[in-house]
Design a protein around this motif. Sequence first.
Motif, short mmCIF file in Angstrom:
data_model
loop_
_atom_site.label_atom_id
_atom_site.label_comp_id
_atom_site.label_asym_id
_atom_site.label_seq_id
_atom_site.Cartn_x
_atom_site.Cartn_y
_atom_site.Cartn_z
N PRO A 154 33.02 39.35 40.01
CA PRO A 154 32.89 38.16 39.37
C PRO A 154 33.26 36.86 40.20
O PRO A 154 34.34 36.99 40.91
N SER A 155 32.73 35.93 39.74
CA SER A 155 33.35 34.54 40.39
C SER A 155 34.11 33.58 39.66
O SER A 155 33.67 33.49 38.51
N VAL A 156 35.57 33.53 39.78
CA VAL A 156 36.49 33.20 38.91
C VAL A 156 37.36 32.28 39.97
O VAL A 156 37.64 32.77 40.77
N LYS A 215 43.32 26.45 45.02
CA LYS A 215 42.46 26.98 44.18
C LYS A 215 41.51 27.93 44.97
O LYS A 215 41.09 27.56 46.17
N ILE A 216 40.91 29.16 44.61
CA ILE A 216 39.98 29.81 45.44
C ILE A 216 39.14 30.63 44.21
O ILE A 216 39.46 31.03 43.38
N ASP A 217 37.93 30.51 44.61
CA ASP A 217 36.90 31.50 43.89
C ASP A 217 36.98 33.00 44.42
O ASP A 217 36.89 33.13 45.75
N VAL A 235 46.63 32.70 36.23
CA VAL A 235 47.38 32.21 35.10
C VAL A 235 46.97 32.36 33.77
O VAL A 235 47.49 32.34 32.72
N ASN A 236 45.66 31.99 33.67
CA ASN A 236 45.08 32.05 32.52
C ASN A 236 44.19 33.39 32.20
O ASN A 236 43.49 33.39 30.93
N SER A 237 44.24 34.18 32.89
CA SER A 237 43.63 35.61 32.66
C SER A 237 42.28 35.82 32.73
O SER A 237 41.57 36.54 32.20
N ASP A 238 41.53 34.71 33.35
CA ASP A 238 40.11 34.53 33.48
C ASP A 238 39.66 35.70 34.47
O ASP A 238 38.73 36.57 33.96
N PHE A 239 40.22 35.91 35.65
CA PHE A 239 39.66 37.09 36.33
C PHE A 239 40.29 38.36 35.87
O PHE A 239 39.37 39.36 35.75
N LYS A 240 41.27 38.48 35.21
CA LYS A 240 41.75 39.92 34.47
C LYS A 240 40.45 40.04 33.21
O LYS A 240 40.07 41.05 33.23
N ARG A 241 40.08 39.14 32.50
CA ARG A 241 39.18 39.45 31.51
C ARG A 241 37.77 39.61 32.15
O ARG A 241 37.11 40.43 31.83
N ALA A 242 37.58 39.02 33.35
CA ALA A 242 36.27 39.07 34.17
C ALA A 242 36.26 40.73 34.48
O ALA A 242 34.91 40.99 34.47
N MET A 243 37.17 41.21 34.92
CA MET A 243 37.16 42.60 35.48
C MET A 243 37.52 43.51 34.44
O MET A 243 37.67 44.64 34.86
N ASN A 244 37.69 43.20 33.28
CA ASN A 244 37.80 44.11 32.14
C ASN A 244 39.08 44.77 32.16
O ASN A 244 39.25 46.15 31.75
#
Length: 163
Positions: free
Chosen positions: A23-25, A34-36, A113-122
């Motif tokens: 995913p792109s986060v 910051k990095i995508d 820090v916002n868990s966006d990548f964590k959520r995107a990777m389940n």
Amino acid sequence: MRRVFTFISVLLLVQIAAFAQLPSVIVGTSNGGKIDTAKLLDGKTPLVISFWSVTCKPCIQELDAINEALEDWQEEADFKVIAVSTDDTRFSSKAKALAEGHGWDGFTVVYDVNSDFKRAMNVVNTPQVFIISPEGKTVYSHTGYNPGSEEEILAKLKELKAE
């Protein structure tokens, strides 16, 4: 018949998940930038992505084991390690200090820090490790750590190299 249909449905979902794209986060970097996450791919090199936190001792043990073996492993297979801190803003400075203190210089350490990548990777539990093919597909995943289990990562990286 219903059981067979359910089994086949579950099997298909597992296969779809196994070939999901990276995913792109947007995540933070060690220098405050910051990095995508999609930009971590270069189309040539597999990624080992490890989700960790400062309060997760098995996470740190696994990353230390990978770090210790990194130079030898990279003689056998070309890959990059992305260590993703799942710590929120309250612990991000501690996470940065921990990564520096453990000498994870061969890793790209990022901060979710916002868990966006964590959520995107389940990711539910840490440590969670993924191997992402150069094309961005998830080809391996495991949760938890037992000393020595990092050898599974090297074995999968060697398989990717052979393909």
